[in-house]
Enzyme design. Structure first.
Site, mmCIF file in Angstrom:
data_model
loop_
_atom_site.group_PDB
_atom_site.id
_atom_site.type_symbol
_atom_site.label_atom_id
_atom_site.label_comp_id
_atom_site.label_asym_id
_atom_site.label_seq_id
_atom_site.Cartn_x
_atom_site.Cartn_y
_atom_site.Cartn_z
ATOM 1 N N SER A 1 -7.392 2.258 -3.552
ATOM 2 C CA SER A 1 -6.087 2.657 -3.044
ATOM 3 C C SER A 1 -5.231 3.338 -4.086
ATOM 4 O O SER A 1 -4.373 4.144 -3.769
ATOM 5 C CB SER A 1 -5.293 1.405 -2.656
ATOM 6 O OG SER A 1 -5.422 1.148 -1.338
ATOM 7 N N ASP B 1 -22.908 9.726 -10.147
ATOM 8 C CA ASP B 1 -23.477 8.436 -9.759
ATOM 9 C C ASP B 1 -22.712 7.865 -8.575
ATOM 10 O O ASP B 1 -21.592 8.301 -8.278
ATOM 11 C CB ASP B 1 -23.474 7.455 -10.946
ATOM 12 C CG ASP B 1 -22.089 7.273 -11.542
ATOM 13 O OD1 ASP B 1 -21.220 6.719 -10.842
ATOM 14 O OD2 ASP B 1 -21.864 7.697 -12.693
ATOM 15 N N GLU C 1 0.827 -1.205 0.000
ATOM 16 C CA GLU C 1 0.000 0.000 0.000
ATOM 17 C C GLU C 1 0.866 1.262 0.000
ATOM 18 O O GLU C 1 0.660 2.180 -0.798
ATOM 19 C CB GLU C 1 -0.908 -0.009 1.240
ATOM 20 C CG GLU C 1 -1.788 1.210 1.374
ATOM 21 C CD GLU C 1 -2.798 1.298 0.237
ATOM 22 O OE1 GLU C 1 -3.688 0.450 0.181
ATOM 23 O OE2 GLU C 1 -2.680 2.205 -0.602
ATOM 24 N N ILE D 1 -18.256 8.920 -16.500
ATOM 25 C CA ILE D 1 -18.198 7.461 -16.700
ATOM 26 C C ILE D 1 -19.630 6.942 -16.648
ATOM 27 O O ILE D 1 -20.344 7.189 -15.661
ATOM 28 C CB ILE D 1 -17.349 6.778 -15.597
ATOM 29 C CG1 ILE D 1 -15.981 7.466 -15.426
ATOM 30 C CG2 ILE D 1 -17.196 5.278 -15.888
ATOM 31 C CD1 ILE D 1 -15.090 7.463 -16.644
ATOM 32 N N ASP E 1 1.121 4.114 -2.939
ATOM 33 C CA ASP E 1 0.707 5.503 -2.673
ATOM 34 C C ASP E 1 1.818 6.492 -3.010
ATOM 35 O O ASP E 1 1.585 7.493 -3.679
ATOM 36 C CB ASP E 1 0.289 5.663 -1.202
ATOM 37 C CG ASP E 1 -0.928 4.820 -0.841
ATOM 38 O OD1 ASP E 1 -1.583 4.307 -1.768
ATOM 39 O OD2 ASP E 1 -1.214 4.663 0.358
#
Ligand SMILES: *[C@@H]1O[C@H](CO)[C@@H](O)[C@H](O)[C@H]1NC(C)=O
Ligand SMILES: *[C@@H]1O[C@H](CO)[C@@H](O)[C@H](O)[C@H]1NC(C)=O
Ligand SMILES: *[C@@H]1O[C@H](CO)[C@@H](O)[C@H](O)[C@H]1NC(C)=O
Ligand SMILES: *[C@@H]1O[C@H](CO)[C@@H](O)[C@H](O)[C@H]1NC(C)=O
Ligand SMILES: *[C@@H]1O[C@H](CO)[C@@H](O)[C@H](O)[C@H]1NC(C)=O
Length: 618
Positions: A517, A583, A299, A563, A303
């Site tokens: 992430s 949405d 992670e 999208i 990042d």
């Protein structure tokens, strides 16, 4: 000096107040049903130390919120006139009487000023005490609780009490009822140990009208790199300044370490101009920074590589925050606070000059966080927004559910004691003062199925969503998902970005990984480039983004790539559909940096009200 002044005011004020009766009866302050999956194992060891964190009310929070919305509203004359650290602290300060009465209560248990530590605004008091004393102070009994799935243990209680006269002077005390399932937003299902295949160099580029030059490399449909994101989001050719004061940061928790050698490999592969670049590491609450390649966090590596790779040479910081499980009963220092945002917030709110853009890819199921705690943490994010900091959070990797397709182990059950099926929004993305980032995949972009989306059961719909979200709800079939979500709640996500097939380097090797992430650092990277462009022109940073995002969402042609394909299944349903406009799977869509830059660096929006409704123009 300031804390002394407040203390003296408190004393002066206090002399006029009736001394609190020391043996005042305790009354229950908060009780919870323990979340599914946690079982009571044994009595807590009496000598185990916990750090009690006592939240004093913030009576002027509504005023802070009013300032926050004025300075974040692109139609308001105060847009961008962010508050100073001192202004925010004075708006967040508790009433002196609350400080005094809480101090008296602590003194009555033998705790003195030297035992206490306070947040910069004095709205939190922290004190380390043995469980035996906490049990007396809170008239409760602590137990060791274990979480079957993760094997984690915590010292917690399901109910605690406070003297009746203190109920209005204390919002909450933790750790008590907080059984969270804090996790990182890397969709494990999307984690591939396969080194990405070399893309065929002969394939023609993919036509994308909104991309830089109108096209994106064919390889980007299978492997996302920095070049792909710059092409797709129309950011090719923009180089931010390294010297204008703009900064970007990513947060890390749960022992996730960002590895410098991996960052270097990534840059050699994808950002040649950033070879030899580095980033600052700031340790908070004992957060470690282990550079052993075996300890490289997937992670953390994802990042920093994408947030900092996109924004090179913008100065970059990785925050490593400690304070997560496991609970170690024989250690006298507290180890079992399982919700470390407050530690990070204490630190960053005390920073006179925080980074203007900060990405976080960690979250809890909202329903496992006590409401009182979620509100306080969310208020902390509002304080950063008022000071001009943009915060992005991954919206979640479970669609409308928890990501578990096996109904037997799904967590789509309410924790309110009713045990009914309910969609699972995540916190902090459900906090209205942060920007929740959902996920897309492939080119042309479609919504990725795991993109977290839905509606908060805690936070009501903020005004900035009052046009976009009802329009979305009106398009749902009548009665669709009735009872499964709160249509009046804060809706997520706000925006989205690519979230799958990211090529990252971890422990010296290349991997393809995905999850929202990846979307949060990507969107934060674009925001940081916008902040850099504004700061270079002498303008303020963007700060709290959502009022601007929802205003821009109404402009045609949009500054976001809408999208309209995909859905986010969960909890035994097909989830919400991506649709035209906002949405509950991709928000307003993915960013068009070139267009956004033109808007945010060339002045203010104007609002035209006419018979056809609202139209917004530059
Ligand atoms: C990208 O990949 C997706 C999924 O495999 C596919 O449906 C789509 O057609 C591809 N795009 C192009 C331009 O080939
Ligand atoms: C990186 O550092 C090495 C060793 O100091 C040096 O030889 C090389 O030129 C540097 N590369 C860049 C792009 O700065
Ligand atoms: C805590 O108390 C237990 C039981 O009395 C004892 O075995 C243990 O050594 C104590 N731990 C510490 C760190 O004092
Ligand atoms: C909640 O409901 C599920 C499904 O009906 C059941 O398996 C579970 O045992 C229930 N849990 C509690 C705490 O009642
Ligand atoms: C999503 O779209 C499909 C196909 O048009 C439709 O059957 C379904 O009802 C829609 N779902 C929602 C939640 O609107």
């Amino acid at each position: 000096m300031r804390s002394l002044a407040v203390y003296l005011v408190a004393l002066a004020f206090g002399s006029a107040v009736r001394a609190a009766p020391k043996d005042c009866a305790h009354k229950v302050k908060e009780s919870v049903v323990p979340p599914r999956g946690w079982t009571k194992a044994a009595s807590a060891p009496a000598n185990h130390t916990i750090e009690l964190r006592i939240g004093l009310p913030q009576p002027n929070f509504a005023e802070l919120e009013h300032h926050l919305y004025e300075v974040s509203d692109p139609f308001h004359e105060r847009y961008g006139a962010h508050l100073s650290k001192e202004e925010v602290e004075s708006l967040i300060a508790p009433h002196p009487q609350s400080i005094q009465l809480v101090d008296e209560w602590l003194v009555s248990y033998g705790l003195v000023q030297e035992d206490l530590s306070r947040s910069p605004a004095q709205d939190w008091v922290k004190v380390k005490v043995p469980v035996s004393l906490a049990e007396k102070m809170l008239d409760t009994e602590y137990h060791v609780w274990t979480h079957e799935a993760s094997g984690e243990s915590l010292v917690r209680t399901t109910s605690y009490s406070l003297p009746e006269h203190l109920h209005e002077h204390i919002d909450l005390v933790q750790p008590t009822t907080l059984f969270s399932t804090f996790k990182r937003m890397r969709s494990t299902a999307r984690f591939s140990r396969t080194t990405p295949a070399a893309p065929s160099p002969s394939a023609p580029p993919i036509k994308v009208p909104t991309a830089s030059g109108g096209e994106v490399d064919a390889s980007c449909n299978e492997t996302i790199t920095i070049t792909c994101l710059k092409q797709l989001y129309n950011a090719v050719g923009f180089t931010p300044s390294s010297k204008n004061g703009n900064k970007i940061a990513a947060t890390g928790y749960l022992g996730q370490f960002a590895n410098f050698a991996d960052f270097e490999l990534f840059n050699e592969d994808q950002v040649p101009e950033a070879v030899n670049a580095t980033f600052d590491v700031i340790s908070i609450n004992g957060g470690e920074n282990d550079q052993d390649p075996d300890e490289a966090g997937d992670e953390a590596d994802l990042d920093v590589q994408f947030a900092f790779g996109l924004t090179f040479p913008t100065p970059a910081t990785f925050f490593t925050t400690g304070g997560s499980p496991p609970f170690i009963p024989d250690v006298l220092t507290p180890t079992d606070s399982n919700e470390p945002y407050t530690e990070w917030l204490d630190f960053i709110l005390d920073d006179p000059n925080p980074p203007q853009t900060i990405s976080t890819s960690y979250a809890d199921d909202e329903q496992t966080v006590p409401v009182s705690f979620a509100q306080r943490v969310c208020n902390g994010f509002a304080q950063l927004g008022a000071r001009g900091v943009s915060l992005t959070f991954s919206s979640g990797d479970g669609g409308v559910g928890d990501g578990d397709s096996d109904p037997a182990t799904q967590e789509c059950f309410s924790n309110d004691g009713r045990n009914v099926t309910r969609f699972i929004p995540l916190f902090p993305p459900s906090c209205p003062f942060v920007t929740a980032v959902g996920g897309t995949t492939h080119i042309p972009e479609t919504a990725v199925f795991f993109s977290g989306g839905g509606f908060s059961n805690v936070f009501p719909r903020p005004a900035y969503q009052d046009i976009a979200v009802p329009e979305f709800l009106a398009r749902l079939a009548p009665g669709k998902f009735e009872g499964l979500f709160n249509p009046n709640g804060r809706a997520i996500p706000d925006v989205s970005a690519q979230a799958d097939l990211f090529k990252v380097f971890i422990g010296g090797e290349a991997f393809l990984i995905g999850g929202t992430s990846a979307a949060s650092p990507t969107f934060a990277g674009i925001v940081s480039l916008l902040n850099g462009a504004r700061i270079s022109k002498g303008l303020s940073p963007l700060g709290f983004l959502n009022p601007l995002i929802y205003a821009l969402g109404a402009i045609e042609p949009s500054a976001f790539n809408d999208i309209t394909v995909g859905n986010n299944p969960g909890c035994g349903t097909e989830g919400f559909n991506a649709t035209k406009g906002w949405d509950a799977i991709t928000g307003f869509g993915t960013p068009n940096f070139g267009k956004l830059k033109e808007i945010v660096t060339t002045g203010f929006l104007t609002l035209d009200l006419d018979s056809t409704g609202i139209s917004v123009s530059l």
